[in-house]
Scaffold this active site. Structure first.
Site, PDB file in Angstrom:
ATOM      1  N   ARG A   1     -13.497   2.057  11.784  1.00 38.17           N
ATOM      2  CA  ARG A   1     -14.221   3.246  11.392  1.00 38.17           C
ATOM      3  C   ARG A   1     -14.253   3.373   9.725  1.00 38.17           C
ATOM      4  O   ARG A   1     -14.569   4.297   9.229  1.00 38.17           O
ATOM      5  CB  ARG A   1     -13.267   4.474  11.699  1.00 38.17           C
ATOM      6  CG  ARG A   1     -13.333   4.439  13.280  1.00 38.17           C
ATOM      7  CD  ARG A   1     -12.727   5.913  13.802  1.00 38.17           C
ATOM      8  NE  ARG A   1     -11.930   6.501  13.028  1.00 38.17           N
ATOM      9  CZ  ARG A   1     -11.868   7.886  12.695  1.00 38.17           C
ATOM     10  NH1 ARG A   1     -12.776   8.565  13.621  1.00 38.17           N
ATOM     11  NH2 ARG A   1     -11.064   8.514  12.189  1.00 38.17           N
TER      12      ARG A   1
ATOM     13  N   LYS B   1       0.914  -1.146  -0.055  1.00 33.40           N
ATOM     14  CA  LYS B   1       0.015  -0.051   0.098  1.00 33.40           C
ATOM     15  C   LYS B   1       0.926   1.060   0.111  1.00 33.40           C
ATOM     16  O   LYS B   1       1.635   1.494   0.904  1.00 33.40           O
ATOM     17  CB  LYS B   1      -0.919  -0.067   1.177  1.00 33.40           C
ATOM     18  CG  LYS B   1      -2.040   1.107   1.169  1.00 33.40           C
ATOM     19  CD  LYS B   1      -2.948   0.771   2.342  1.00 33.40           C
ATOM     20  CE  LYS B   1      -4.062   1.788   2.168  1.00 33.40           C
ATOM     21  NZ  LYS B   1      -5.011   1.896   3.396  1.00 33.40           N
TER      22      LYS B   1
END
Length: 432
Positions: free
Chosen positions: A289, A197
Site C-alpha cells: 500500500r 527505524k
C-alpha cells in the site's frame, strides 16, 4: 584526566536525529533564529529560547526568557540547572535527550584503550563518532587544547546509546516524517551494521501510532523472502520504539534516479525483483500500500532490489489501523499511488500495489514519475484523468505493454496481483 563527555540528541521535531555539538561551547544558544549556535526549526520556539553553558562540571541549562518556557523531565525550568544523564529537555514542540558520561562509561573506555586515558586541557568534549551520529550536519570543529599529533586518537568511541545495544552511526534518507526516522547503526552484540527505524514520539504519543508502527514489523517478519527487507527485531525502550532490519548499503531507487534513468537490463532486474517480492506478499495476504522509489532498496553485494518500508501495510486478513490518510504524504509519494488510493483508501487491493510498481518502472525509464503536479489537487487530477507519457523507443514493446497495463485506471484492467505481474515480467524478452 580526560574531560567528561556529553551529548545532546534531538529526539523529535523537524531536526530529529541531529546532535548538539557541545564542543561549540562555552555557551550554546538554542532557538529558531538562524543566529543561534544551534538552530531548531520549530515555530513554537522563541527566537532565542534557551542556552547551555559548557564547563568542566558538565552542562548547565538556562531559559532565555522564552515565551513557552524550557522544561526538563516535565518540570518548567525556574533557574539554571545542571543537566544529568538521561534528562529530557522540552522546548517548543521539540524534545532533546541528554547523555552524560558516567563512571561506568569511563571504565568501559579504559578497557577499550588498554587503561591509557587521553589527556586534554579542553572542557567538555564530544566524541568524533557523536559528531557524525544520526545525521548531524554541523562540521567537526578543531578543539583548542588537544595536543598536536593526537588528532587521530580516539577521544571516546561513543557514550551509551540512545537505544541500548545499538550505536547510531548516520541518518539515512531525508528529514523525519510523522515522527519516524531511519538510522544506520552498529548492533554491538553481533558487531554488524543494521538499519534502525525509530519511532520518535512528538508530544503525547497516541497508542494507535505505536500499534501501527509495531504492525509494520509483524506484517513483514511473518513472510521472509530474499527480495523483502529482513526484519531482525522490534525494540521498546522508554518512549522509543525501533524496528531493527537489515542494512542495505546500495541506497534506494530514488537515489539512483537522481543520477538519471536506468537502462533496460537494470530496469528488467528491478521489475523482476520487486514483482517477486510482491507475489510472495500477496500470496500471504499482505498488501504493501505504499510502494514508491524510496521504498525500493538496492543491495550492491548481490545486485538485487528489495522491497522495504511497510508502514502502511495490511497483514493477513486485511487488518490495518484505520488512520491511513494518503493525502498527507509528500507530492513525490502521491505520484506513485493508484487512483483508487486517492479516492477511497478502503478499496485498496493487490492491484493497487501492481499500479505502484508500474509507476516505479515507468519512472525508471523516464527518470521521473508518470504524473506530476505542483499541488495535491493538480497531481491527483492527473493521476485520475491523464494517460501516462510514452516510454523511450528502445524499451521492448512487450515490456511497455506490461508497464502500461499496470497503470490502467481501473483495478480490474490491471494484473490482479503480484503473482500475475511476475509471470508477465518473466515472459518479457531478456528478463533475468
Amino acid at each position: 584526566m580526560r574531560p567528561m563527555l556529553a551529548e545532546v540528541y534531538v529526539l523529535s521535531g523537524r531536526d530529529a536525529g541531529k546532535v548538539v555539538d557541545t564542543g561549540a561551547g562555552p555557551m550554546i544558544f538554542l532557538g529558531r533564529a538562524a543566529s543561534n549556535t544551534f538552530r531548531l526549526r520549530d515555530p513554537q520556539m522563541s527566537r532565542v529560547h534557551c542556552r547551555i553553558e559548557v564547563t568542566t562540571e558538565g552542562l548547565t541549562l538556562s531559559d532565555a526568557e522564552s515565551g513557552n518556557g524550557t522544561w526538563v523531565n516535565g518540570d518548567r525550568l525556574e533557574g539554571p540547572r545542571l543537566l544529568e544523564d538521561g534528562d529530557e529537555i522540552s522546548i517548543g514542540a521539540t524534545k532533546l535527550k541528554v547523555l552524560v558520561e558516567t563512571e561506568e562509561d569511563r571504565e568501559l573506555y579504559r578497557t577499550r584503550i588498554g587503561g591509557d586515558l587521553l589527556e586534554s586541557s579542553g572542557s567538555l568534549e564530544v566524541s568524533n563518532t557523536a559528531q557524525r551520529a544520526i545525521g548531524s550536519d554541523a562540521p567537526e570543529k578543531p578543539r583548542a587544547g588537544r595536543r598536536a599529533g593526537r588528532q587521530d586518537q580516539p577521544v571516546a568511541n561513543k557514550l551509551r546509546e540512545v537505544i541500548p545495544g545499538f550505536r547510531l552511526e548516520a541518518r539515512l534518507g531525508g528529514k523525519s516524517r510523522q515522527g519516524i526516522a531511519v538510522y544506520r547503526a552498529i548492533q554491538r552484540s553481533l558487531d554488524r551494521s543494521v538499519a534502525l527505524k525509530v519511532f520518535l514520539p512528538r508530544g503525547q504519543t497516541r497508542p494507535e501510532d505505536v500499534r501501527r508502527f509495531v504492525r509494520e514489523a509483524k506484517a513483514v517478519a511473518r513472510v521472509p523472502r530474499p527480495n523483502v527487507v529482513t526484519i531482525h527485531d522490534i525494540i521498546s525502550h522508554a518512549k522509543l520504539r525501533a524496528i531493527v532490519f537489515e542494512f542495505i548499503g546500495g541506497g534506494s531507487l530514488e537515489d539512483q534516479l537522481e543520477d538519471g534513468p536506468l537502462g533496460l537490463e537494470e530496469t528488467l532486474n528491478l521489475g523482476s525483483c520487486v514483482a517477486r517480492a510482491l507475489a510472495h506478499l500477496h500470496s500471504h495476504g499482505v498488501l504493501h500500500r505504499g510502494i514508491k522509489p524510496e521504498h525500493i532498496l538496492f543491495g550492491q553485494d548481490f545486485e538485487t532490489y528489495k522491497l522495504g518500508n511497510f508502514g502502511n501495510a495490511t497483514g493477513p486478513g486485511g487488518q490495518r489501523s484505520g488512520e491511513t490518510t494518503y493525502l498527507d504524504a509528500p507530492l513525490k509519494g502521491l505520484a506513485y499511488l493508484s487512483p483508487e488510493q486517492l479516492t477511497n483508501a478502503d478499496v485498496v487491493s493487490p492491484a493497487s500495489d501492481v499500479y505502484s510498481i508500474g509507476a516505479c518502472l515507468h519512472a525508471a525509464f523516464n527518470g521521473q514519475p508518470p504524473f506530476e503536479g505542483d499541488s495535491v489537487p493538480i497531481l491527483a487530477a492527473s493521476v485520475l484523468r491523464d494517460t501516462a507519457p510514452p516510454l523511450p523507443a528502445e524499451v521492448p514493446q512487450d515490456f511497455q505493454a506490461v508497464i502500461f497495463r499496470c497503470l490502467e485506471k481501473e483495478p480490474g484492467d490491471r494484473y490482479a496481483d503480484g503473482v500475475e505481474l511476475l509471470a508477465a515480467i518473466d515472459e518479457v524478452e531478456g528478463s533475468p
